[in-house]
Design an enzyme around this catalytic site. Structure first.
Site, PDB file in Angstrom:
ATOM      1  N   ARG A 259      -2.488  -2.047  -3.573  1.00 29.29           N
ATOM      2  CA  ARG A 259      -3.730  -1.312  -3.340  1.00 29.29           C
ATOM      3  C   ARG A 259      -3.765  -0.068  -4.243  1.00 29.29           C
ATOM      4  NH1 ARG A 259      -5.259   3.104   1.049  1.00 29.29           N
ATOM      5  NH2 ARG A 259      -7.447   3.245   0.499  1.00 29.29           N
TER       6      ARG A 259
ATOM      7  N   ASN B 212       0.875  -1.172   0.000  1.00 29.47           N
ATOM      8  CA  ASN B 212       0.000   0.000   0.000  1.00 29.47           C
ATOM      9  C   ASN B 212       0.914   1.224   0.000  1.00 29.47           C
ATOM     10  OD1 ASN B 212      -1.825   2.014   0.484  1.00 29.47           O
ATOM     11  ND2 ASN B 212      -2.754   1.072   2.284  1.00 29.47           N
TER      12      ASN B 212
ATOM     13  N   ARG C  85     -13.042  16.323   5.919  1.00 25.67           N
ATOM     14  CA  ARG C  85     -13.798  16.480   4.664  1.00 25.67           C
ATOM     15  C   ARG C  85     -15.248  16.859   4.949  1.00 25.67           C
ATOM     16  NH1 ARG C  85     -12.073  10.730   2.242  1.00 25.67           N
ATOM     17  NH2 ARG C  85     -10.370  10.688   3.736  1.00 25.67           N
TER      18      ARG C  85
ATOM     19  N   HIS D 201     -13.282   2.654  -0.283  1.00 29.03           N
ATOM     20  CA  HIS D 201     -13.236   1.664   0.808  1.00 29.03           C
ATOM     21  C   HIS D 201     -13.855   0.328   0.401  1.00 29.03           C
ATOM     22  CE1 HIS D 201     -13.590   5.384   3.652  1.00 29.03           C
ATOM     23  NE2 HIS D 201     -12.315   5.051   3.536  1.00 29.03           N
TER      24      HIS D 201
ATOM     25  N   GLU E 298      -8.325  -4.882   5.218  1.00 25.63           N
ATOM     26  CA  GLU E 298      -8.217  -4.604   3.781  1.00 25.63           C
ATOM     27  C   GLU E 298      -7.060  -5.373   3.149  1.00 25.63           C
ATOM     28  OE1 GLU E 298      -9.521  -0.192   3.070  1.00 25.63           O
ATOM     29  OE2 GLU E 298      -8.885  -0.379   5.132  1.00 25.63           O
TER      30      GLU E 298
END
Ligand code: AMP
Length: 398
Positions: free
Chosen positions: A90, A7, A241, A180, A386
């Site tokens: 990823r 990642n 955000r 996600h 993940e």
């Protein structure tokens, strides 16, 4: 089979080496400050930890150091690089160019670089750098791109389209892609296993609540809608955000604050969310401490977050025509009981019977049921993984 999961961020590179027979993590770690003075690799293996303080001017040097750590005399878990059967990378955004996990070829890498960077300018260039660095160091090892967006590729047109000129959607690919996906896929399939049902039998809302948050409707094992959009700015408000906002308000704000279009988007990504509302922090632990100390704006930020999340749960129950299970995952979803309680409060009409005591229980890393035994809708806390999904997808592709 051993799979290395990579990642790569702009100045970081996290990895895990997973044995696919047992799905055990053999080794893991991360390089920080790549290309910046003071770079460091913190690596774990064989139950030990080692810190390598070594100059890493680029991702190639970083991956070389990771491979060295994997073969280290103390923390090493393999003897030779050939023991790594494949690498799963990823990748945050796929646009409409990749619908599923894809084997890396020169053409694939070209498409990734030429077509998708503008969709995730902070993330995709770093992922491509990671792929190129690995290819240089291990040219004969098969590699896969595993996209955060793939799980959302099953959304029907009516869910992913925006109400814009159709020709503009065709020409520019402006639509909802979600994010996600690996996490939503993992926790929804874990929920089915836990409940002893087939994914096809279940209507699940998965709430990935972390620094970035997204909520997904998983009907019969497939994503039918998700809260994030063209980019991960959409949906509920997050750490920094804004989440969903009227586009006209953005233009209005930009004019008032003298911001360019690009700066306005940066503002919405970096200066808003619960950090902007509270004026205190993007971290929910600080917000809860603030609320307990009587800070009204921390309380408001927490209220807004739970309210917006609850609205997605309700909307997705309607979209699926029913609800069997709500799953909470990621940093906040796994660790913040008050948020879970606030989201589930008032959902009795959907068949949710919340178990307050179970909700307060310790996070021991296992799946926890926080609804009562007789609750029609099961509410579960499921730690996300993940990396394991990336490894599984890579193994499947091979
Ligand atoms: P994530 O992006 O999934 O790593 O989630 C990060 C967020 O989870 C943090 O910003 C915190 O607000 C929240 N959080 C709450 N409790 C914990 C905890 N015990 N460990 C990690 N994150 C936590």
């Amino acid at each position: 089979m051993k799979i290395l999961v990579v990642n790569a961020g702009s100045s970081s590179l996290k990895y895990q080496l997973i044995d696919m027979e047992t799905e055990k993590v053999l080794a893991k770690g991360g390089c920080e400050r790549i290309g910046i003075p003071g770079s460091v690799l913190k690596a774990k293996g064989n139950g030990q930890e080692k810190v390598y303080e070594k100059d890493m001017p680029n991702h190639k040097i970083a991956i070389e150091l990771v491979l060295h750590a994997l073969r280290d005399k103390g923390i090493g878990v393999i003897k030779s690089m050939d023991e790594i059967d494949a690498v799963g990378h990823r990748v945050v955004a796929s646009g409409e160019y990749f619908k599923k996990t894809t084997l890396v070829t020169p053409e694939v890498l070209k498409t990734l670089e030429e077509k998708t960077f503008e969709l995730a300018p902070l993330h995709n260039p770093a992922a491509a750098t990671g792929v190129r660095a690995c290819k240089e160091v291990m040219p004969n090892t098969p590699m896969a791109l595993v996209f955060d967006t793939s799980f959302h590729a099953t959304m029907p047109e009516k869910a992913y389209m925006y109400g814009i000129d159709y020709e503009d959607y065709k020409q520019y690919g402006v639509r909802k892609y979600g994010a996600h996906g690996t996490s939503h896929k993992f926790v929804s399939s874990e929920a089915a296993k836990y409940l002893g049902k087939k994914p096809e039998q279940l209507k699940i809302v998965t709430c990935h609540l972390g620094n970035g948050s997204s909520i997904t409707a998983v009907d019969g094992g497939k994503c039918i809608d998700t809260s994030m959009g063209f980019t991960p700015l959409a949906g509920v408000l997050m750490g920094t955000r804004s989440g969903d906002i009227d586009a006209s308000a953005v233009e209005f704000l930009a004019k008032k604050k003298g911001l360019s279009h690009a700066d306005a988007v940066t503002y919405l990504n970096k200066k808003c969310g619960v950090a902007g509302i509270s004026g205190v922090s993007s971290d929910f632990r600080d917000l809860i401490a603030g609320e307990e100390g009587g800070n009204q704006r921390c309380a408001l930020a927490l209220d807004m977050f739970a309210y917006q999340t609850k609205k997605f749960v309700g909307a997705y129950a309607a979209a699926m025509g029913g609800l069997d299970c709500i799953v909470f995952t990621a940093g906040i979803g796994e660790n913040t009981p008050t948020v879970r309680a606030d989201v589930c409060e008032g959902l009795e009409f959907l068949g949710v019977k919340f178990d307050k005591k179970a909700n307060e229980g310790k996070n021991d890393g296992s799946i926890r049921e926080i609804s009562t035994k007789d609750s029609k809708v099961k509410v579960l806390v499921i730690p996300t993984n993940e990396e394991l999904v990336i490894a599984r997808e890579t193994a499947e592709l091979l």
